[in-house]
Design an enzyme around this catalytic site. Structure first.
Site, PDB file in Angstrom:
ATOM      1  N   CYS A  21      -2.094   2.850 -61.365  1.00  0.00           N
ATOM      2  CA  CYS A  21      -2.175   2.885 -59.898  1.00  0.00           C
ATOM      3  C   CYS A  21      -3.141   4.001 -59.513  1.00  0.00           C
ATOM      4  O   CYS A  21      -4.008   4.368 -60.315  1.00  0.00           O
ATOM      5  CB  CYS A  21      -0.794   3.038 -59.262  1.00  0.00           C
ATOM      6  SG  CYS A  21       0.089   4.553 -59.707  1.00  0.00           S
ATOM      7  N   ASN A  24      -0.462   7.807 -59.979  1.00  0.00           N
ATOM      8  CA  ASN A  24       0.471   7.818 -61.127  1.00  0.00           C
ATOM      9  C   ASN A  24       1.731   8.634 -60.824  1.00  0.00           C
ATOM     10  O   ASN A  24       2.284   9.306 -61.705  1.00  0.00           O
ATOM     11  CB  ASN A  24      -0.217   8.343 -62.402  1.00  0.00           C
ATOM     12  CG  ASN A  24       0.599   8.076 -63.673  1.00  0.00           C
ATOM     13  OD1 ASN A  24       0.665   8.934 -64.545  1.00  0.00           O
ATOM     14  ND2 ASN A  24       1.223   6.927 -63.789  1.00  0.00           N
ATOM     15  N   CYS A  26       3.934   7.014 -58.221  1.00  0.00           N
ATOM     16  CA  CYS A  26       4.819   6.039 -57.560  1.00  0.00           C
ATOM     17  C   CYS A  26       4.846   4.704 -58.298  1.00  0.00           C
ATOM     18  O   CYS A  26       5.771   4.406 -59.054  1.00  0.00           O
ATOM     19  CB  CYS A  26       4.391   5.809 -56.104  1.00  0.00           C
ATOM     20  SG  CYS A  26       4.484   7.272 -55.051  1.00  0.00           S
ATOM     21  N   ARG A  27       3.848   3.855 -58.092  1.00  0.00           N
ATOM     22  CA  ARG A  27       3.922   2.462 -58.528  1.00  0.00           C
ATOM     23  C   ARG A  27       3.845   2.279 -60.045  1.00  0.00           C
ATOM     24  O   ARG A  27       4.694   1.597 -60.635  1.00  0.00           O
ATOM     25  CB  ARG A  27       2.805   1.638 -57.851  1.00  0.00           C
ATOM     26  CG  ARG A  27       2.978   1.504 -56.355  1.00  0.00           C
ATOM     27  CD  ARG A  27       1.699   1.018 -55.686  1.00  0.00           C
ATOM     28  NE  ARG A  27       0.624   1.999 -55.779  1.00  0.00           N
ATOM     29  CZ  ARG A  27      -0.610   1.815 -55.379  1.00  0.00           C
ATOM     30  NH1 ARG A  27      -0.960   0.639 -54.891  1.00  0.00           N
ATOM     31  NH2 ARG A  27      -1.508   2.770 -55.471  1.00  0.00           N
ATOM     32  N   SER A  28       2.815   2.828 -60.678  1.00  0.00           N
ATOM     33  CA  SER A  28       2.678   2.549 -62.125  1.00  0.00           C
ATOM     34  C   SER A  28       3.764   3.230 -62.962  1.00  0.00           C
ATOM     35  O   SER A  28       4.206   2.634 -63.963  1.00  0.00           O
ATOM     36  CB  SER A  28       1.271   2.880 -62.640  1.00  0.00           C
ATOM     37  OG  SER A  28       0.960   4.238 -62.516  1.00  0.00           O
ATOM     38  N   ASP A 139       0.759   0.345 -51.557  1.00  0.00           N
ATOM     39  CA  ASP A 139       0.896   1.777 -51.838  1.00  0.00           C
ATOM     40  C   ASP A 139       1.948   2.359 -50.887  1.00  0.00           C
ATOM     41  O   ASP A 139       1.745   2.365 -49.671  1.00  0.00           O
ATOM     42  CB  ASP A 139      -0.464   2.435 -51.608  1.00  0.00           C
ATOM     43  CG  ASP A 139      -0.456   3.905 -51.947  1.00  0.00           C
ATOM     44  OD1 ASP A 139       0.636   4.472 -52.131  1.00  0.00           O
ATOM     45  OD2 ASP A 139      -1.556   4.488 -52.019  1.00  0.00           O
TER      46      ASP A 139
HETATM   47  P1  4NP Z   1       0.662   5.691 -56.453  1.00  0.00           P
HETATM   48  O1  4NP Z   1       0.821   6.306 -54.958  1.00  0.00           O
HETATM   49  O2  4NP Z   1      -0.799   5.342 -56.595  1.00  0.00           O
HETATM   50  O3  4NP Z   1       1.540   4.500 -56.435  1.00  0.00           O
HETATM   51  O4  4NP Z   1       1.111   6.776 -57.388  1.00  0.00           O
HETATM   52  C1  4NP Z   1       0.045   7.355 -54.469  1.00  0.00           C
HETATM   53  C2  4NP Z   1       0.356   8.648 -54.810  1.00  0.00           C
HETATM   54  C3  4NP Z   1      -0.397   9.697 -54.289  1.00  0.00           C
HETATM   55  C4  4NP Z   1      -1.456   9.429 -53.442  1.00  0.00           C
HETATM   56  C5  4NP Z   1      -1.763   8.113 -53.103  1.00  0.00           C
HETATM   57  C6  4NP Z   1      -1.022   7.075 -53.623  1.00  0.00           C
HETATM   58  N1  4NP Z   1      -2.214  10.497 -52.893  1.00  0.00           N
HETATM   59  O5  4NP Z   1      -3.095  10.232 -52.045  1.00  0.00           O
HETATM   60  O6  4NP Z   1      -1.988  11.655 -53.261  1.00  0.00           O
END
Ligand code: 4NP
Length: 176
Positions: A21, A24, A26-28, A139
């Site tokens: 993702c 790294n 949340c989703r992945s 997201d």
């Molecule tokens: P992820 O979510 O890609 O599912 O881990 C996010 C985590 C952090 C951020 C964006 C999306 N960020 O902008 O810091």
């Protein structure tokens, strides 16, 4: 044969999977533990190596997002050991499958594939979702709590289909 992208993989080698993702956190990481727990429940641990990473570098070394950890825990999965890492160009050769959460991740990962060698092994995770909607895992980071629950539901049903596809394709048998 849709998933058979690496002809050089020996039957005895584990199937190497990486979920990707942006951050790294949340989703992945959730996709990794949900898929891993399904693999363990099926007695198939010996057949897989499972990792996750983010295309961005902001969260390297961080724990998973508190809201994602809480959602995972509520559904019987643990993200407590997770530490974020960043996707590396070398992973394209090292992994058999790279499952990305959205189309930005897809572009960012394929950016490393300078000679168009690996595009067959990089796929949108939700290609395996029976209700694929936009084919992207939304997201949840800047959204509300219910977004994390939605991500869980998407990941849970998609991981189940993905695992079954790999079992069928590789004729995997339980060993544990
Ligand atoms: P992820 O979510 O890609 O599912 O881990 C996010 C985590 C952090 C951020 C964006 C999306 N960020 O902008 O810091």
């Amino acid at each position: 044969m849709l998933l058979c992208t690496n002809l050089l993989r020996l039957m005895s080698d584990p199937i190497r999977i990486q979920f990707v993702c942006l951050g790294n956190i949340c989703r992945s990481p959730l996709a990794k533990v949900v898929f891993r727990d399904k693999v363990e429940e099926a007695g198939l641990d010996d057949h897989f190596e499972i990792a996750s990473s983010g295309t961005g570098d902001w969260h390297i070394g961080d724990t998973a997002d508190d809201r994602m950890r809480e959602t995972a825990r509520k559904h019987g999965h643990s993200l407590e050991d997770h530490r974020a890492s960043q996707f590396q160009k070398e992973h394209l050769a090292e992994y058999d499958h790279v499952f990305v959460m959205d189309k930005n991740n897809l572009n960012d990962v394929l950016y490393f594939d300078e000679d168009d060698e690996y595009d067959g092994k990089v796929r949108l995770f939700r290609e395996f979702d029976p209700q694929p909607d936009s084919y992207q895992v939304p997201d949840p980071y800047y959204g509300e709590r219910d977004g994390f629950e939605e991500v869980y539901n998407i990941v849970d049903r998609t991981a189940a289909v993905l695992l079954q596809r790999l079992i069928d394709e590789h004729d995997l048998q339980a060993t544990t």
